[in-house]
Write a protein that holds these residues in place. Sequence first.
Motif, mmCIF file in Angstrom:
data_model
loop_
_atom_site.group_PDB
_atom_site.id
_atom_site.type_symbol
_atom_site.label_atom_id
_atom_site.label_comp_id
_atom_site.label_asym_id
_atom_site.label_seq_id
_atom_site.Cartn_x
_atom_site.Cartn_y
_atom_site.Cartn_z
ATOM 1 N N PHE A 72 -24.921 -86.326 26.354
ATOM 2 C CA PHE A 72 -24.813 -85.488 25.168
ATOM 3 C C PHE A 72 -24.001 -84.217 25.404
ATOM 4 C CE2 PHE A 72 -28.747 -87.870 25.051
ATOM 5 C CZ PHE A 72 -28.569 -88.574 23.882
ATOM 6 N N ILE A 73 -23.598 -83.974 26.619
ATOM 7 C CA ILE A 73 -22.915 -82.726 26.960
ATOM 8 C C ILE A 73 -21.516 -82.656 26.376
ATOM 9 C CG2 ILE A 73 -22.004 -81.348 28.879
ATOM 10 C CD1 ILE A 73 -24.488 -82.132 30.442
ATOM 11 N N GLU A 74 -20.855 -83.797 26.162
ATOM 12 C CA GLU A 74 -19.488 -83.792 25.667
ATOM 13 C C GLU A 74 -19.359 -83.155 24.285
ATOM 14 O OE1 GLU A 74 -18.841 -88.000 25.854
ATOM 15 O OE2 GLU A 74 -19.208 -88.227 23.729
ATOM 16 N N GLN A 79 -28.808 -81.758 20.038
ATOM 17 C CA GLN A 79 -30.247 -81.907 19.848
ATOM 18 C C GLN A 79 -30.562 -83.062 18.899
ATOM 19 O OE1 GLN A 79 -31.533 -80.399 22.481
ATOM 20 N NE2 GLN A 79 -33.149 -79.502 21.260
ATOM 21 N N VAL A 80 -29.784 -83.176 17.832
ATOM 22 C CA VAL A 80 -29.992 -84.261 16.874
ATOM 23 C C VAL A 80 -29.731 -85.602 17.553
ATOM 24 C CG1 VAL A 80 -29.110 -85.330 14.748
ATOM 25 C CG2 VAL A 80 -29.542 -82.863 14.827
ATOM 26 N N SER A 81 -28.651 -85.689 18.320
ATOM 27 C CA SER A 81 -28.337 -86.931 19.036
ATOM 28 C C SER A 81 -29.436 -87.282 20.025
ATOM 29 C CB SER A 81 -27.003 -86.798 19.770
ATOM 30 O OG SER A 81 -25.955 -86.648 18.863
ATOM 31 N N LEU A 82 -29.916 -86.284 20.742
ATOM 32 C CA LEU A 82 -30.993 -86.516 21.698
ATOM 33 C C LEU A 82 -32.262 -86.967 20.971
ATOM 34 C CD1 LEU A 82 -32.088 -86.475 24.576
ATOM 35 C CD2 LEU A 82 -32.558 -84.025 24.288
ATOM 36 N N ILE A 136 -36.177 -91.062 19.623
ATOM 37 C CA ILE A 136 -36.878 -91.806 18.573
ATOM 38 C C ILE A 136 -36.663 -93.306 18.769
ATOM 39 C CG2 ILE A 136 -36.958 -92.305 16.092
ATOM 40 C CD1 ILE A 136 -36.341 -89.298 15.645
ATOM 41 N N LYS A 137 -35.476 -93.694 19.215
ATOM 42 C CA LYS A 137 -35.190 -95.115 19.431
ATOM 43 C C LYS A 137 -36.059 -95.735 20.515
ATOM 44 C CE LYS A 137 -30.421 -95.546 17.882
ATOM 45 N NZ LYS A 137 -29.090 -95.993 18.284
ATOM 46 N N GLU A 189 -38.600 -82.604 25.942
ATOM 47 C CA GLU A 189 -38.634 -81.664 27.068
ATOM 48 C C GLU A 189 -38.202 -82.366 28.353
ATOM 49 O OE1 GLU A 189 -42.635 -80.156 26.967
ATOM 50 O OE2 GLU A 189 -42.179 -78.767 25.329
ATOM 51 N N LYS A 190 -38.573 -83.604 28.505
ATOM 52 C CA LYS A 190 -38.227 -84.368 29.702
ATOM 53 C C LYS A 190 -36.714 -84.560 29.830
ATOM 54 C CE LYS A 190 -39.001 -88.881 31.843
ATOM 55 N NZ LYS A 190 -39.676 -90.175 31.698
ATOM 56 N N TYR A 191 -36.061 -84.830 28.697
ATOM 57 C CA TYR A 191 -34.626 -85.131 28.727
ATOM 58 C C TYR A 191 -33.732 -83.944 28.407
ATOM 59 C CZ TYR A 191 -36.320 -89.858 29.029
ATOM 60 O OH TYR A 191 -36.950 -90.991 29.435
ATOM 61 N N ALA A 192 -34.333 -82.812 28.053
ATOM 62 C CA ALA A 192 -33.535 -81.629 27.702
ATOM 63 C C ALA A 192 -33.044 -80.910 28.953
ATOM 64 C CB ALA A 192 -34.328 -80.693 26.818
#
Length: 163
Positions: A92-94, A102-105, A110-111, A160-163
């Motif tokens: 998501f950094i690109e 944040q929305v993409s994450l 959610i998926k 929080e885990k993936y942020a």
Amino acid sequence: MASKEKEFAQLIKDNQGLIIKVSRLYTNSLEDEEDLFQEIVLQLWRSYDSFKGNSKISTWMYRVALNTAITLFRKKSKSLPTNELDINHADFIEDDDEKQQQVSLLYTVIKTLPNVERAIVMMYLDDLPYKDIAENLGITEVNARVKMNRLKKTLKEKMEKYA
């Protein structure tokens, strides 16, 4: 007949965001998302005459869209199950826009949820009342509230885990 088609086309135009959200949350590629979008529109058209107005049009559309997505999701057994997605925040950094990241994450997290929980979160994010969520999924309103409260905790932990 032409006015019915125009009315339906306007309905799809007005509610395309709902269809896009369902398509995005139940697919893993842009091609699959587009295919699901088209399939949902087709199923909406096929059942358009049966809509009697006993519920909101958006409630009916959610029901058709979710049923179509879940049915197709089950049929595609050879595709990668979304609960096995390898989530890497570096993906998501690109994107320079932090909000879009944040929305993409959030969509990616959610998926990873099972189908019913995905639907609950999606409808909650669209500000549907718990009564409508429950009606769409065939559960009680209390059950929808309990599930959403648990899902909020789960989503927060995953974010929080993936942020």
